[in-house]
Enzyme design. Structure first.
Site, PDB file in Angstrom:
ATOM      1  N   CYS A  29      61.687 -77.793  -9.924  1.00 22.95           N
ATOM      2  CA  CYS A  29      61.667 -78.508 -11.205  1.00 22.95           C
ATOM      3  C   CYS A  29      61.169 -77.599 -12.332  1.00 22.95           C
ATOM      4  O   CYS A  29      60.005 -77.201 -12.343  1.00 22.95           O
ATOM      5  CB  CYS A  29      60.763 -79.736 -11.051  1.00 22.95           C
ATOM      6  SG  CYS A  29      60.327 -80.556 -12.583  1.00 22.95           S
ATOM      7  N   CYS A  43      58.268 -79.003 -14.401  1.00 23.59           N
ATOM      8  CA  CYS A  43      57.041 -78.960 -13.589  1.00 23.59           C
ATOM      9  C   CYS A  43      56.393 -77.581 -13.697  1.00 23.59           C
ATOM     10  O   CYS A  43      55.171 -77.467 -13.854  1.00 23.59           O
ATOM     11  CB  CYS A  43      57.346 -79.267 -12.124  1.00 23.59           C
ATOM     12  SG  CYS A  43      58.030 -80.903 -11.825  1.00 23.59           S
TER      13      CYS A  43
END
Length: 105
Positions: free
Chosen positions: A32, A35
């Site tokens: 991600c 993230c």
């Protein structure tokens, strides 16, 4: 400045820490991009909000945990006080993360 973020490696460890007085959990995944972008911010805030326990959970490694299995998007942040969830949001927003920490001091 040291990193105070605990990288949770088991369901038992997550359950143990969720009972702490003030907890913020970063549910994320290695694949991600957002993230990865918010991770250094989360680490920085762990040194500013020292009354909180900061946890990092890789959803792909702990996907059998009942809480983790309900995460629909990453990053998602959950805030706990003495074992009860008091707030949550999804997205890589430093301002929302900071304001939610402030609101739950």
């Amino acid at each position: 400045m040291s990193n105070r973020v605990i990288h949770v490696s088991s369901c038992e460890e997550l359950d143990k820490h969720l009972r702490d007085e003030r907890v913020v959990v970063d549910f994320s995944a290695v694949w991600c991009g957002p993230c990865r972008a918010i991770s250094p911010v989360f680490e920085k805030l762990s040194n500013e909000f020292i009354t909180f326990t900061f946890l990092h959970v890789d959803i792909d490694k702990l996907n059998v945990h009942p809480i983790v299995s309900k995460i629909k998007s990453v990053p998602t942040f959950h805030f706990y006080r003495n074992g009860s969830k008091v707030s949550e949001f999804s997205g890589a927003s430093e301002s929302i993360l900071r304001s939610t920490l402030e609101a739950n001091k």
